[in-house]
Design an enzyme around this catalytic site. Structure first.
Site, short mmCIF file in Angstrom:
data_model
loop_
_atom_site.label_atom_id
_atom_site.label_comp_id
_atom_site.label_asym_id
_atom_site.label_seq_id
_atom_site.Cartn_x
_atom_site.Cartn_y
_atom_site.Cartn_z
N GLU A 34 -20.28 -28.12 41.07
CA GLU A 34 -19.28 -27.38 41.82
C GLU A 34 -19.43 -27.48 43.33
OE1 GLU A 34 -16.64 -25.62 40.48
OE2 GLU A 34 -17.24 -26.56 38.61
N SER A 43 -8.04 19.72 -3.53
CA SER A 43 -9.15 20.44 -4.18
C SER A 43 -10.47 20.34 -3.45
CB SER A 43 -9.33 19.93 -5.62
OG SER A 43 -8.19 20.28 -6.39
#
Length: 774
Positions: free
Chosen positions: A190, A469
């Site tokens: 780079e 229930s």
């Protein structure tokens, strides 16, 4: 004559000199403000450069961790489960476990090189250990010298983060933490002149111009690493001459104030290297976890080269979507390293022959969105959004990846089988589940849908559905708290009843549309008889039952109407888990919690989340309720669980089905795990499933994969066991026909002992035989 010509010459030149003087004045008038403006602009840019670079450069998201897996001799941990844990942490199989993050397995011996980690209770250095396995789990653990280790702790898995609005995420690193060749590879590809230029490189610009002319297009850029950092850290991505000029000036200013090492370190943390949905992956530290599920320091040369390759364009060279491009670019990075003399040609060739090595599933992302939702909601009670998204907090939770995997697998597999058996349209039945550690209230796993990896409606926390229930234990507990009136053996008439409630008749029926006459309380609960439960609840009082529901931990809306007795109340699975945890913990209530502690970016603990425990029910009635809920699993609506559970595992629980079978529930627990499961449709339409045929199957599959301890058999003080005749409700004796041993709160045992007033059962049977009576 000469003087005359001189005067004429001066006369001719005077206007010209005057015009140049005017030009100079005008230019001076224009240039001076421009120079002042440029100077002020440079000063402003210099201030901006120093302010951000010297301060907090980035908003650091909070990172969330699960529980650490603690290994010890005698632990019943399956080999496959341990290997899954290592895989989830990104450990790599190696010929020798020489480096942190590696393991070697040979027969029943597992060598692990555990990574260093800063736990809330202190720093744990990297260490090598040998784990010996056998058929039951972990047989022994020793260190590298062979000395026995009492405990070996693996680092926790990072399960996600809480991100700022711009959704940037990163794991900050220092130059000292870089693996070999990373900085060299980055500079070689780079910015070759990085250590010699002063922010802008004329040579790089000329080199790029020449390369672009030869290529007939843009083939190479001339920006330095410093310019790229300035562009990413300070400026927009707009390509204009003004922005490019500002970039160059700011790059020079940055180099004036800061060292190359500081600039390089900032670049390594800032660069964009990937995308996970709307979340941006910044910096090499996080990119290493994202692509390899490994810390950066553990990467090999070919992996480092791939990350450097992505600096050219993370989307264009995405190794998961464009593996050919990524491979070519990676190998170019390796070739440039060899060209620069950083590595030799043979090393480059060996690395180039390696695969990309990226994991199929990205690491370091929010893998468990439903659990993360719970964590986020709890944190928002104590922290501002900016604290959670900018200060780099470390959140330690009780999340158990093994339990979560079991939940998700059980839901997916069981629903697939149910839909195939019932010929239902796939995907229409939804699910939610919560797993809690009994006694501590630690939330270990949570699923808000049948697809645990999908972000969406969290049914575990937000779906308020009728619980059916599963509410009945509150009715029976309210009765059992009155030992002078009710025991497990008290007979309750399971016969039709009808009352007026809210101006309308209320006439509950049993699921099988039959009446069963007088039945003991434990039978009425284990068989889930609606008529008996409603009659008992009305006798006890709806207000008393509502009070029990509140004491169990429910804090939501509660109507004190008869329908409450049969579950006419809506809760989320998380709320129901809170109620049942009080039952599972023998009447001790604690709020369910997911977070253990919060640390700052400096690793110092900011807050702990201890559990506040309160005893809300006496041990004696709670023991009786446990007995009845165990009968649910042995002879009642939960008995089918033992098709998947080992016969010797003692568990307790309760099924639940809402009207028209719109909701299927099961809540149950062992000695160390509580699991609540809900199934239903999002449009609330009926299903062909009850609690027993739907949620119970998912619950059983989850429990079958957990390391359960059976419910304890010890009886609390104040409880006495006595023989009982279910047919008469009276006392009986050991060996008597149909005699049953029931627990009673001491002093409430039934009167009478022996068989039918004292005749032994064997004698009675013999007499019946003589008389020919069955």
């Amino acid at each position: 004559m000469a003087r005359r010509r001189q005067r004429k010459s001066r006369t001719r030149n005077s206007p010209r000199r005057g015009r140049w003087a005017v030009v100079r004045v005008v230019l001076g008038a224009l240039l001076l403000p421009a120079l002042i403006a440029i100077g002020l602009g440079v000063i402003a840019l210099d201030t901006m450069v120093k302010a951000k670079f010297s301060g907090a450069k980035w908003a650091l998201p909070a990172h969330v961790y699960g529980r650490p897996l603690e290994l010890y001799a005698g632990q019943p941990l399956a080999r496959a489960a341990l290997l899954r844990e290592l895989d989830g942490l990104g450990y790599r199989k190696a010929a020798q476990a020489e480096h942190p993050g590696q393991f070697k397995i040979s027969g029943n011996t597992l060598d692990i090189h555990v990574r260093a980690f800063r736990f809330p209770d202190g720093e744990q250095p990297a260490q090598r250990a040998r784990v010996s396995l056998d058929a039951t789990g972990i047989a022994a653990i020793g260190d590298s010298s062979g000395a026995a280790l009492p405990l070996l702790r693996l680092e926790p898995v990072r399960i996600g983060g809480i991100y700022p609005e711009h959704a940037e995420d990163r794991v900050l690193l220092r130059l000292a933490e870089l693996p070999p060749y990373l900085a060299d590879a980055l500079i070689a590809t780079e910015d070759r002149d990085f250590y010699s230029h002063h922010g802008v490189s004329p040579r790089a610009i000329l080199r790029a111009t020449w390369a672009n002319l030869r290529a007939g297009g843009i083939a190479q850029g001339g920006s330095t690493l410093t310019q790229q950092l300035v562009k990413n850290l300070y400026l927009s991505q707009n390509r204009t001459l003004v922005r490019k000029a500002m970039e160059a000036v700011m790059a020079v200013l940055l180099e004036l104030h800061y060292s190359k090492q500081e600039i390089l370190e900032a670049y390594l943390n800032e660069i964009h290297l990937g995308q996970a949905g709307d979340r941006a992956i910044h910096g090499f530290g996080l990119a290493s976890e994202f692509y390899f599920r490994q810390p950066l320091a553990e990467l090999d040369l070919h992996q480092v080269a791939l990350l450097v390759a992505l600096a050219k364009g993370a989307s264009y060279y995405n190794p998961r979507r464009q593996p050919e491009r990524a491979l070519a670019r990676r190998n170019l990075v390796l070739a440039q390293l060899a060209e620069e003399g950083v590595i030799d040609a043979e090393r480059a060739r060996i690395a180039a022959r390696q695969p990309l090595d990226v994991t199929e599933a990205p690491g370091g992302i929010n893998q468990y969105p439903d659990y993360m939702d719970l964590v986020r909601r709890r944190l928002q009670e104590d922290y501002n959004a900016s604290d959670l998204t900018a200060n780099g907090l470390r959140i330690f939770t009780y999340f158990d990846p093994q339990a979560q995997r079991q939940v998700e697998t059980a839901i997916a597999d069981t629903l697939r089988r149910i839909e195939a058996e019932r010929k239902l349209t796939p995907g229409q039945i939804q699910a939610a589940a919560v797993v809690v550690g009994v006694g501590t209230g630690e939330v270990l796993a949570l699923a808000g849908s049948r697809s645990g990896q999908v972000v969406g409606f969290n049914r575990a926390l937000d779906a308020r559905r009728t619980i059916g229930s599963t509410a009945k234990p509150a009715v029976y507990l309210a009765a059992l708290e009155q030992p002078g009136r009710y025991t497990l053996g008290t007979l309750v008439d399971d016969a039709p009843l009808s009352i007026v409630s809210g101006g309308k008749p209320w006439s509950p029926e049993n699921f099988d549309h039959k009446s069963h006459g007088p039945v003991p309380i434990y039978v009425a609960l284990s068989r889930s008889y609606n008529q008996a439960t409603a009659r008992l609840g009305l006798e006890v009082g709806v207000d008393r039952v509502a009070d029990v529901v509140r004491r169990l931990g429910y804090e939501g809306p509660l109507l004190k109407v008869p329908a409450l007795l049969l579950g006419g109340i809506s809760m989320t699975p998380f709320e129901l888990a809170g109620m049942y945890h009080t039952i599972a913990a023998d009447g001790f209530h604690t709020d369910l919690g997911a977070i253990a502690s919060v640390s700052g970016a400096d690793r110092e603990i900011l807050r702990r989340y201890p559990f506040a425990v309160e005893q809300r029910f006496a041990a004696e009635p709670m023991h009786l309720l446990h007995y009845a809920l165990r009968q649910v699993m042995i002879e009642g609506t939960g008995a089918n669980a033992y098709r998947q559970l080992p016969a010797g595992l003692v568990v307790a629980g309760k099924t639940g089905t809402s009207n028209d079978q719109r909701d299927s529930w099961f809540a149950g627990f062992s000695g160390n795990y509580l699991v609540v499961v809900w199934l239903g449709r999002d449009d609330n339409s009926p299903m062909p499933l009850t609690g027993a045929s739907g949620a119970l199957r998912v619950w059983s599959a989850i429990m079958a994969g957990l390391d359960n301890r059976p419910l304890p058999e010890a009886d609390p003080q104040g409880v006495t066991y006595a023989w009982y005749d279910p047919g008469t409700g009276a006392g009986s004796g050991e060996g008597c026909a149909n005699a049953r041993l029931l627990p009673y709160i001491s002093g409430s045992e039934p009167e009478g002992r022996g068989c039918l007033g004292g005749v032994p059962g064997q004698v009675l049977d013999r007499v019946r035989g003589w008389l020919g009576i069955d």
